[in-house]
Design a protein around this motif. Structure first.
Motif, PDB file in Angstrom:
ATOM      1  N   PHE A  22      44.747 -45.577   2.790  1.00  0.00           N
ATOM      2  CA  PHE A  22      44.124 -44.445   1.885  1.00  0.00           C
ATOM      3  C   PHE A  22      42.552 -45.095   2.030  1.00  0.00           C
ATOM      4  N   GLU A  23      41.183 -44.388   2.724  1.00  0.00           N
ATOM      5  CA  GLU A  23      40.163 -44.816   1.792  1.00  0.00           C
ATOM      6  C   GLU A  23      39.411 -42.979   1.639  1.00  0.00           C
ATOM      7  N   ALA A  24      38.753 -43.558   0.617  1.00  0.00           N
ATOM      8  CA  ALA A  24      37.580 -42.985  -0.103  1.00  0.00           C
ATOM      9  C   ALA A  24      36.726 -43.530  -0.836  1.00  0.00           C
ATOM     10  N   ALA A  25      35.247 -43.383  -0.259  1.00  0.00           N
ATOM     11  CA  ALA A  25      33.977 -43.840  -0.932  1.00  0.00           C
ATOM     12  C   ALA A  25      34.030 -43.608  -2.993  1.00  0.00           C
ATOM     13  N   ASP A  26      34.331 -42.336  -3.009  1.00  0.00           N
ATOM     14  CA  ASP A  26      34.217 -42.084  -4.387  1.00  0.00           C
ATOM     15  C   ASP A  26      35.583 -41.918  -4.761  1.00  0.00           C
ATOM     16  N   ARG A  27      36.263 -43.076  -5.411  1.00  0.00           N
ATOM     17  CA  ARG A  27      37.197 -43.123  -6.159  1.00  0.00           C
ATOM     18  C   ARG A  27      37.611 -41.100  -7.163  1.00  0.00           C
ATOM     19  N   GLU A  66      30.882 -34.192   1.502  1.00  0.00           N
ATOM     20  CA  GLU A  66      29.767 -33.744   1.861  1.00  0.00           C
ATOM     21  C   GLU A  66      28.471 -32.200   1.171  1.00  0.00           C
ATOM     22  N   LYS A  67      27.886 -32.260   1.774  1.00  0.00           N
ATOM     23  CA  LYS A  67      27.003 -31.049   0.978  1.00  0.00           C
ATOM     24  C   LYS A  67      27.793 -30.027   0.744  1.00  0.00           C
ATOM     25  N   GLY A  69      31.203 -29.733   0.734  1.00  0.00           N
ATOM     26  CA  GLY A  69      32.366 -29.739   0.213  1.00  0.00           C
ATOM     27  C   GLY A  69      33.249 -31.339   0.446  1.00  0.00           C
ATOM     28  N   LEU A  70      34.771 -31.111   0.191  1.00  0.00           N
ATOM     29  CA  LEU A  70      34.717 -32.605   1.032  1.00  0.00           C
ATOM     30  C   LEU A  70      35.907 -32.110   2.348  1.00  0.00           C
ATOM     31  N   GLN A  71      35.511 -33.662   3.186  1.00  0.00           N
ATOM     32  CA  GLN A  71      36.630 -33.553   4.809  1.00  0.00           C
ATOM     33  C   GLN A  71      37.831 -34.164   4.440  1.00  0.00           C
ATOM     34  N   VAL A  72      38.698 -33.865   4.439  1.00  0.00           N
ATOM     35  CA  VAL A  72      40.363 -34.774   4.538  1.00  0.00           C
ATOM     36  C   VAL A  72      40.024 -35.316   5.840  1.00  0.00           C
ATOM     37  N   PHE A  73      40.258 -36.762   6.399  1.00  0.00           N
ATOM     38  CA  PHE A  73      40.301 -36.923   7.922  1.00  0.00           C
ATOM     39  C   PHE A  73      41.777 -37.597   7.670  1.00  0.00           C
ATOM     40  N   ILE A  74      42.831 -37.895   8.808  1.00  0.00           N
ATOM     41  CA  ILE A  74      43.558 -38.679   8.781  1.00  0.00           C
ATOM     42  C   ILE A  74      43.500 -39.285  10.367  1.00  0.00           C
ATOM     43  N   THR A  75      43.707 -40.357  10.658  1.00  0.00           N
ATOM     44  CA  THR A  75      43.703 -41.122  11.636  1.00  0.00           C
ATOM     45  C   THR A  75      45.040 -42.255  12.721  1.00  0.00           C
ATOM     46  N   ASN A 111      38.085 -29.437   6.901  1.00  0.00           N
ATOM     47  CA  ASN A 111      37.109 -29.104   5.718  1.00  0.00           C
ATOM     48  C   ASN A 111      37.818 -28.409   4.701  1.00  0.00           C
ATOM     49  N   LEU A 112      37.632 -28.727   3.047  1.00  0.00           N
ATOM     50  CA  LEU A 112      38.108 -28.101   1.670  1.00  0.00           C
ATOM     51  C   LEU A 112      36.622 -27.481   1.399  1.00  0.00           C
ATOM     52  N   PRO A 113      36.973 -26.041   1.485  1.00  0.00           N
ATOM     53  CA  PRO A 113      35.470 -24.781   0.648  1.00  0.00           C
ATOM     54  C   PRO A 113      36.138 -25.116  -0.629  1.00  0.00           C
TER      55      PRO A 113
END
Length: 278
Positions: A22-27, A66-67, A69-75, A111-113
């Motif tokens: 799990f990665e997140a710049a803002d915890r 992001e401006k 909202g948020l982007q959820v990504f899975i790699t 993206n989460l609106p």
């Protein structure tokens, strides 16, 4: 929310030989959104990616602020799943997929609106009262259902067919033999080995790495999935479903069903009847 969800999914990834990060710049990010849809899509994506990713690779889930909202990504590493539509078929968000055949990896994101709110301290699981059983029970329920998902015969064959078509064909033959003996209460690993013209030792040695469970457990899993399908799609009784799938008693069937899926077989049948009456 995402970190807690991945805590529940991590043991399933480990059983399948994968690392889940799990990665997140803002915890700590507080938002207004639909958590049920996010949990649904992240769970569905991660489960499907695990199904198609071979052991020894990794899956990373993260969020980017992001401006808008948020982007959820899975790699994932190890395989390019860009063309595997089944991975995103049931998602409710619009999933953007990019893949690299050269690097054998894929990136899924949506993206989460949502509205970002003022950040505040979020209570982690370590700060929750010791008597609060809701979250552990929730994790246990997810684990039960995920174990059921990854023991599904079609899921295992689809996973193998990408890189190991010969092993997928072998497992498909195993599944066909089990299904043809579905209502035989005496069908077990010994009968399966005779039907495959293999010794029990040879069958176990070749089958165990593919199904990651003892053959007897796998046979029971296929029986239970067939019973679940009957209860979901027909008006069959619980007792008849048990008999048609090779269980000697209804009580034994109900106990095994609840252990595998997390709920009793009668609960599915009640919902089907209610839907029919409507």
């Amino acid at each position: 929310m995402l970190s807690q969800l991945l805590r529940a999914l991590k043991p399933i990834a480990e059983v399948n030989g994968l690392l889940l990060h799990f990665e997140a710049a803002d915890r700590e990010i507080v938002i207004s959104c639909r958590p049920d849809i996010i949990v649904h899509d992240v769970t569905d994506l991660v489960c499907n990616i695990i199904s198609y990713t071979l052991p020894g690779n990794s899956i990373t889930v993260g969020i980017l602020k992001e401006k808008e909202g948020l982007q959820v990504f899975i790699t994932n590493t190890g395989v390019n799943l860009y063309c595997v539509a089944e991975v995103t078929r049931n998602c409710r968000h619009k999933i953007v997929v990019t893949g690299s055949t050269e690097n054998k990896q894929t990136r899924f994101h949506f993206n989460l609106p949502c509205n970002l709110r003022e950040e505040r301290k979020i209570i982690g699981p370590e700060a929750m009262p010791a008597g609060n059983k809701a979250i552990p029970d929730f994790y246990n329920e997810i684990r039960k259902r995920l174990r059921s998902h990854f023991s599904n015969a079609d899921t295992l064959v689809a996973q193998l067919s990408i890189m190991y078509p010969n092993e997928a064909a072998f497992l498909q033959k195993i599944n066909a033999v089990i299904i043809s003996n579905m209502d035989n209460i005496f069908f077990d690993t010994s009968v399966l080995s005779r039907e495959m013209n293999m010794s029990r030792t040879a069958l176990f040695r070749r089958l165990k790495p593919l199904i990651r469970q003892p053959p007897a457990t796998y046979i029971r899993s296929i029986r239970l999935h067939r019973a679940k399908e009957l209860l979901e799609t027909t008006d069959i009784s619980v007792g008849d479903a048990a008999f048609k799938t090779g269980f000697q008693t209804q009580s034994h069937f109900s106990k095994a069903f609840a252990e595998s899926f997390g709920f009793l077989p009668s609960s599915i049948r009640r919902r089907n009847k209610a839907a029919t009456n409507e």
